[in-house]
Design a protein around this motif. Structure first.
Motif, PDB file in Angstrom:
ATOM      1  N   ALA A   1       0.846  -1.197   0.000  1.00  0.00           N
ATOM      2  CA  ALA A   1       0.000   0.000   0.000  1.00  0.00           C
ATOM      3  C   ALA A   1       0.881   1.248   0.000  1.00  0.00           C
ATOM      4  CB  ALA A   1      -0.927   0.005   1.208  1.00  0.00           C
ATOM      5  N   ILE A   2       0.637   2.138  -0.954  1.00  0.00           N
ATOM      6  CA  ILE A   2       1.368   3.408  -1.022  1.00  0.00           C
ATOM      7  C   ILE A   2       0.520   4.493  -0.380  1.00  0.00           C
ATOM      8  CG2 ILE A   2       2.260   5.182  -2.576  1.00  0.00           C
ATOM      9  CD1 ILE A   2       3.005   2.991  -4.536  1.00  0.00           C
ATOM     10  N   GLY A   3       1.135   5.232   0.533  1.00  0.00           N
ATOM     11  CA  GLY A   3       0.445   6.300   1.243  1.00  0.00           C
ATOM     12  C   GLY A   3       1.316   6.771   2.400  1.00  0.00           C
ATOM     13  N   ASP A   4       0.754   7.539   3.302  1.00  0.00           N
ATOM     14  CA  ASP A   4       1.497   7.987   4.480  1.00  0.00           C
ATOM     15  C   ASP A   4       1.781   6.780   5.368  1.00  0.00           C
ATOM     16  OD1 ASP A   4       2.271   8.947   7.006  1.00  0.00           O
ATOM     17  OD2 ASP A   4       1.163  10.798   6.740  1.00  0.00           O
ATOM     18  N   PRO A   5       3.049   6.335   5.481  1.00  0.00           N
ATOM     19  CA  PRO A   5       3.365   5.118   6.241  1.00  0.00           C
ATOM     20  C   PRO A   5       2.893   5.166   7.689  1.00  0.00           C
ATOM     21  CG  PRO A   5       5.264   5.839   4.952  1.00  0.00           C
ATOM     22  CD  PRO A   5       4.265   6.937   4.897  1.00  0.00           C
ATOM     23  N   LYS A   6       3.066   6.302   8.339  1.00  0.00           N
ATOM     24  CA  LYS A   6       2.679   6.415   9.748  1.00  0.00           C
ATOM     25  C   LYS A   6       1.170   6.243   9.906  1.00  0.00           C
ATOM     26  CE  LYS A   6       6.430   9.563  11.099  1.00  0.00           C
ATOM     27  NZ  LYS A   6       6.761  10.914  11.647  1.00  0.00           N
ATOM     28  N   TYR A   7       0.415   6.900   9.031  1.00  0.00           N
ATOM     29  CA  TYR A   7      -1.042   6.853   9.136  1.00  0.00           C
ATOM     30  C   TYR A   7      -1.568   5.463   8.801  1.00  0.00           C
ATOM     31  CZ  TYR A   7      -5.717   8.855   9.278  1.00  0.00           C
ATOM     32  OH  TYR A   7      -7.017   9.141   9.624  1.00  0.00           O
ATOM     33  N   LEU A   8      -1.008   4.851   7.751  1.00  0.00           N
ATOM     34  CA  LEU A   8      -1.435   3.501   7.361  1.00  0.00           C
ATOM     35  C   LEU A   8      -1.155   2.500   8.478  1.00  0.00           C
ATOM     36  CD1 LEU A   8      -0.191   3.421   3.645  1.00  0.00           C
ATOM     37  CD2 LEU A   8      -2.547   3.643   4.432  1.00  0.00           C
ATOM     38  N   GLU A   9       0.052   2.575   9.027  1.00  0.00           N
ATOM     39  CA  GLU A   9       0.421   1.655  10.099  1.00  0.00           C
ATOM     40  C   GLU A   9      -0.459   1.869  11.323  1.00  0.00           C
ATOM     41  OE1 GLU A   9       4.355   0.280  12.682  1.00  0.00           O
ATOM     42  OE2 GLU A   9       4.425   2.100  11.468  1.00  0.00           O
ATOM     43  N   SER A  10      -0.699   3.116  11.690  1.00  0.00           N
ATOM     44  CA  SER A  10      -1.519   3.426  12.856  1.00  0.00           C
ATOM     45  C   SER A  10      -2.932   2.872  12.708  1.00  0.00           C
ATOM     46  CB  SER A  10      -1.564   4.937  13.068  1.00  0.00           C
ATOM     47  OG  SER A  10      -2.414   5.275  14.132  1.00  0.00           O
ATOM     48  N   ALA A  11      -3.497   2.977  11.485  1.00  0.00           N
ATOM     49  CA  ALA A  11      -4.865   2.504  11.257  1.00  0.00           C
ATOM     50  C   ALA A  11      -4.983   0.996  11.437  1.00  0.00           C
ATOM     51  CB  ALA A  11      -5.317   2.890   9.855  1.00  0.00           C
ATOM     52  N   LEU A  12      -3.903   0.255  11.145  1.00  0.00           N
ATOM     53  CA  LEU A  12      -3.960  -1.219  11.217  1.00  0.00           C
ATOM     54  C   LEU A  12      -3.527  -1.771  12.566  1.00  0.00           C
ATOM     55  CD1 LEU A  12      -2.556  -2.273   7.712  1.00  0.00           C
ATOM     56  CD2 LEU A  12      -4.912  -1.819   8.387  1.00  0.00           C
ATOM     57  N   THR A  13      -2.855  -0.956  13.371  1.00  0.00           N
ATOM     58  CA  THR A  13      -2.303  -1.460  14.634  1.00  0.00           C
ATOM     59  C   THR A  13      -3.032  -0.933  15.863  1.00  0.00           C
ATOM     60  OG1 THR A  13      -0.649   0.324  14.601  1.00  0.00           O
ATOM     61  CG2 THR A  13       0.000  -1.795  13.660  1.00  0.00           C
ATOM     62  N   THR A  14      -4.195  -0.320  15.660  1.00  0.00           N
ATOM     63  CA  THR A  14      -4.998   0.118  16.800  1.00  0.00           C
ATOM     64  C   THR A  14      -5.362  -1.081  17.668  1.00  0.00           C
ATOM     65  OG1 THR A  14      -5.930   1.903  15.464  1.00  0.00           O
ATOM     66  CG2 THR A  14      -7.092   1.344  17.505  1.00  0.00           C
ATOM     67  N   LYS A  15      -5.178  -0.962  18.960  1.00  0.00           N
ATOM     68  CA  LYS A  15      -5.419  -2.076  19.864  1.00  0.00           C
ATOM     69  C   LYS A  15      -6.845  -2.612  19.753  1.00  0.00           C
ATOM     70  CE  LYS A  15      -1.425  -2.483  21.920  1.00  0.00           C
ATOM     71  NZ  LYS A  15      -0.633  -3.725  21.776  1.00  0.00           N
ATOM     72  N   THR A  16      -6.954  -3.919  19.733  1.00  0.00           N
ATOM     73  CA  THR A  16      -8.220  -4.669  19.728  1.00  0.00           C
ATOM     74  C   THR A  16      -8.979  -4.560  18.405  1.00  0.00           C
ATOM     75  OG1 THR A  16      -8.406  -4.253  22.101  1.00  0.00           O
ATOM     76  CG2 THR A  16     -10.355  -5.136  20.998  1.00  0.00           C
ATOM     77  N   VAL A  17      -9.243  -3.338  17.932  1.00  0.00           N
ATOM     78  CA  VAL A  17     -10.077  -3.166  16.738  1.00  0.00           C
ATOM     79  C   VAL A  17      -9.260  -3.055  15.453  1.00  0.00           C
ATOM     80  CG1 VAL A  17     -11.954  -2.099  18.029  1.00  0.00           C
ATOM     81  CG2 VAL A  17     -10.138  -0.668  17.089  1.00  0.00           C
ATOM     82  N   GLY A  18      -7.920  -2.942  15.579  1.00  0.00           N
ATOM     83  CA  GLY A  18      -7.087  -2.843  14.391  1.00  0.00           C
ATOM     84  C   GLY A  18      -6.937  -4.189  13.697  1.00  0.00           C
ATOM     85  N   PHE A  19      -6.646  -4.171  12.431  1.00  0.00           N
ATOM     86  CA  PHE A  19      -6.557  -5.404  11.643  1.00  0.00           C
ATOM     87  C   PHE A  19      -5.532  -6.374  12.237  1.00  0.00           C
ATOM     88  CE2 PHE A  19      -4.833  -8.065   8.285  1.00  0.00           C
ATOM     89  CZ  PHE A  19      -5.971  -8.519   7.652  1.00  0.00           C
ATOM     90  N   MET A  20      -4.397  -5.869  12.665  1.00  0.00           N
ATOM     91  CA  MET A  20      -3.332  -6.741  13.160  1.00  0.00           C
ATOM     92  C   MET A  20      -3.776  -7.549  14.387  1.00  0.00           C
ATOM     93  SD  MET A  20      -0.968  -6.176  10.965  1.00  0.00           S
ATOM     94  CE  MET A  20       0.534  -6.854  11.668  1.00  0.00           C
ATOM     95  N   ASP A  21      -4.556  -6.916  15.273  1.00  0.00           N
ATOM     96  CA  ASP A  21      -5.053  -7.633  16.457  1.00  0.00           C
ATOM     97  C   ASP A  21      -6.225  -8.547  16.112  1.00  0.00           C
ATOM     98  OD1 ASP A  21      -3.175  -6.646  18.135  1.00  0.00           O
ATOM     99  OD2 ASP A  21      -4.549  -5.464  19.385  1.00  0.00           O
ATOM    100  N   MET A  22      -7.092  -8.096  15.241  1.00  0.00           N
ATOM    101  CA  MET A  22      -8.281  -8.880  14.893  1.00  0.00           C
ATOM    102  C   MET A  22      -7.927 -10.203  14.227  1.00  0.00           C
ATOM    103  SD  MET A  22     -11.026  -6.029  13.516  1.00  0.00           S
ATOM    104  CE  MET A  22     -12.232  -7.311  13.172  1.00  0.00           C
ATOM    105  N   TYR A  23      -6.823 -10.209  13.479  1.00  0.00           N
ATOM    106  CA  TYR A  23      -6.446 -11.430  12.753  1.00  0.00           C
ATOM    107  C   TYR A  23      -5.066 -11.939  13.184  1.00  0.00           C
ATOM    108  CZ  TYR A  23     -10.415 -10.094   9.899  1.00  0.00           C
ATOM    109  OH  TYR A  23     -11.684  -9.757   9.483  1.00  0.00           O
ATOM    110  N   SER A  24      -4.814 -11.805  14.480  1.00  0.00           N
ATOM    111  CA  SER A  24      -3.516 -12.240  15.025  1.00  0.00           C
ATOM    112  C   SER A  24      -3.337 -13.744  14.998  1.00  0.00           C
ATOM    113  CB  SER A  24      -3.355 -11.713  16.462  1.00  0.00           C
ATOM    114  OG  SER A  24      -4.413 -12.191  17.278  1.00  0.00           O
ATOM    115  N   GLU A  25      -4.414 -14.507  14.800  1.00  0.00           N
ATOM    116  CA  GLU A  25      -4.292 -15.963  14.725  1.00  0.00           C
ATOM    117  C   GLU A  25      -3.538 -16.407  13.460  1.00  0.00           C
ATOM    118  OE1 GLU A  25      -8.006 -18.083  13.287  1.00  0.00           O
ATOM    119  OE2 GLU A  25      -8.868 -16.146  13.860  1.00  0.00           O
TER     120      GLU A  25
END
Length: 237
Positions: free
Chosen positions: A182-206
């Motif tokens: 994904a091309i875009g603001d790296p900080k903003y993109l990463e922040s959107a996916l790593t939000t605790k509990t509701v972020g993509f990274m936590d939701m699909y940590s399995e």
């Protein structure tokens, strides 16, 4: 646009030729004047002759000024047209980028998503969820396993049997691991996916999922043909 530019160049050249011809005629008229005739003129005739030459000079000078103004006007129009062409080219490029018709590169993030032995089947809706999260975070271009994602991309599950499974993207078969760029603001993109509990990274940590920032990410253009079948262009019958 190129044709219009050529017409302006030809027009300016023609005006310059006409101006040169008019001035040449005036000089030629003066050169061909009989000097003896001038010497034998009365004062009244000489004054009339001078007045006539002055009138011709003023007419020529007026034409010269008009021609210069016309040339300046054409030059201004040419510059304005050039600016319009450059603006249209820029807008066309932006439209092509949005439509996925060009290869692009830029800073952003890369997510690697894979199924592991303990996880459930990694289905297409998970990738769709990730794409939606990235778009909401301002991603300007996205790809999955080098398949460019646009608003008309299809992401569907294909089952061979109860065990074998793959995902079809843009009618092309892709399998795990899935590398999402994904091309875009790296900080903003990463922040959107790593939000605790509701972020993509936590939701699909399995699943085996990782994220990293990268510079100069390259994303290829959309490989399939875009066909518009049902939209009527406004103004067309």
């Amino acid at each position: 646009m190129k044709k219009g530019k050529n017409i302006m160049i030809v027009t300016i050249g023609l005006i310059c030729f006409i101006l040169t011809y008019v001035i040449f005629i005036q000089f030629k008229t003066i050169e061909e004047t009989n000097i003896t005739e001038i010497e034998t003129m009365t004062e009244t005739e000489l004054r009339e002759k001078i007045a006539l030459w002055k009138e011709r000079y003023e007419e020529t000078n007026e034409k010269l000024q008009e021609t210069n103004e016309t040339i300046a006007e054409y030059r201004h129009k040419k510059e304005a047209n050039q600016e319009a062409i450059e603006l249209l080219d820029k807008e066309l490029l932006q439209a092509q980028i949005i439509a996925g018709e060009t290869d692009v590169k830029g800073d952003g993030i890369v997510i690697t998503l894979a199924q592991n032995e303990a996880s459930e089947l990694l289905k297409s809706y998970i990738l769709v969820h990730l794409i939606n999260e990235l778009n909401s975070a301002g991603a300007e271009a996205i790809s999955i396993n080098d398949q460019r994602i646009i608003n008309m991309s299809d992401i569907v599950d294909i089952y061979v049997d109860d065990i074998a499974h793959y995902i079809l993207i843009n009618k092309e078969k892709v399998v795990s691991p899935y590398v999402i760029k994904a091309i875009g603001d790296p900080k903003y993109l990463e922040s959107a996916l790593t939000t605790k509990t509701v972020g993509f990274m936590d939701m699909y940590s399995e699943y085996a999922v990782s994220l990293e920032r990268q510079n100069n990410i390259r994303i290829p253009k959309y490989s399939s043909k875009i066909e518009i079948k049902y939209i009527d262009m406004e103004g067309e019958k």
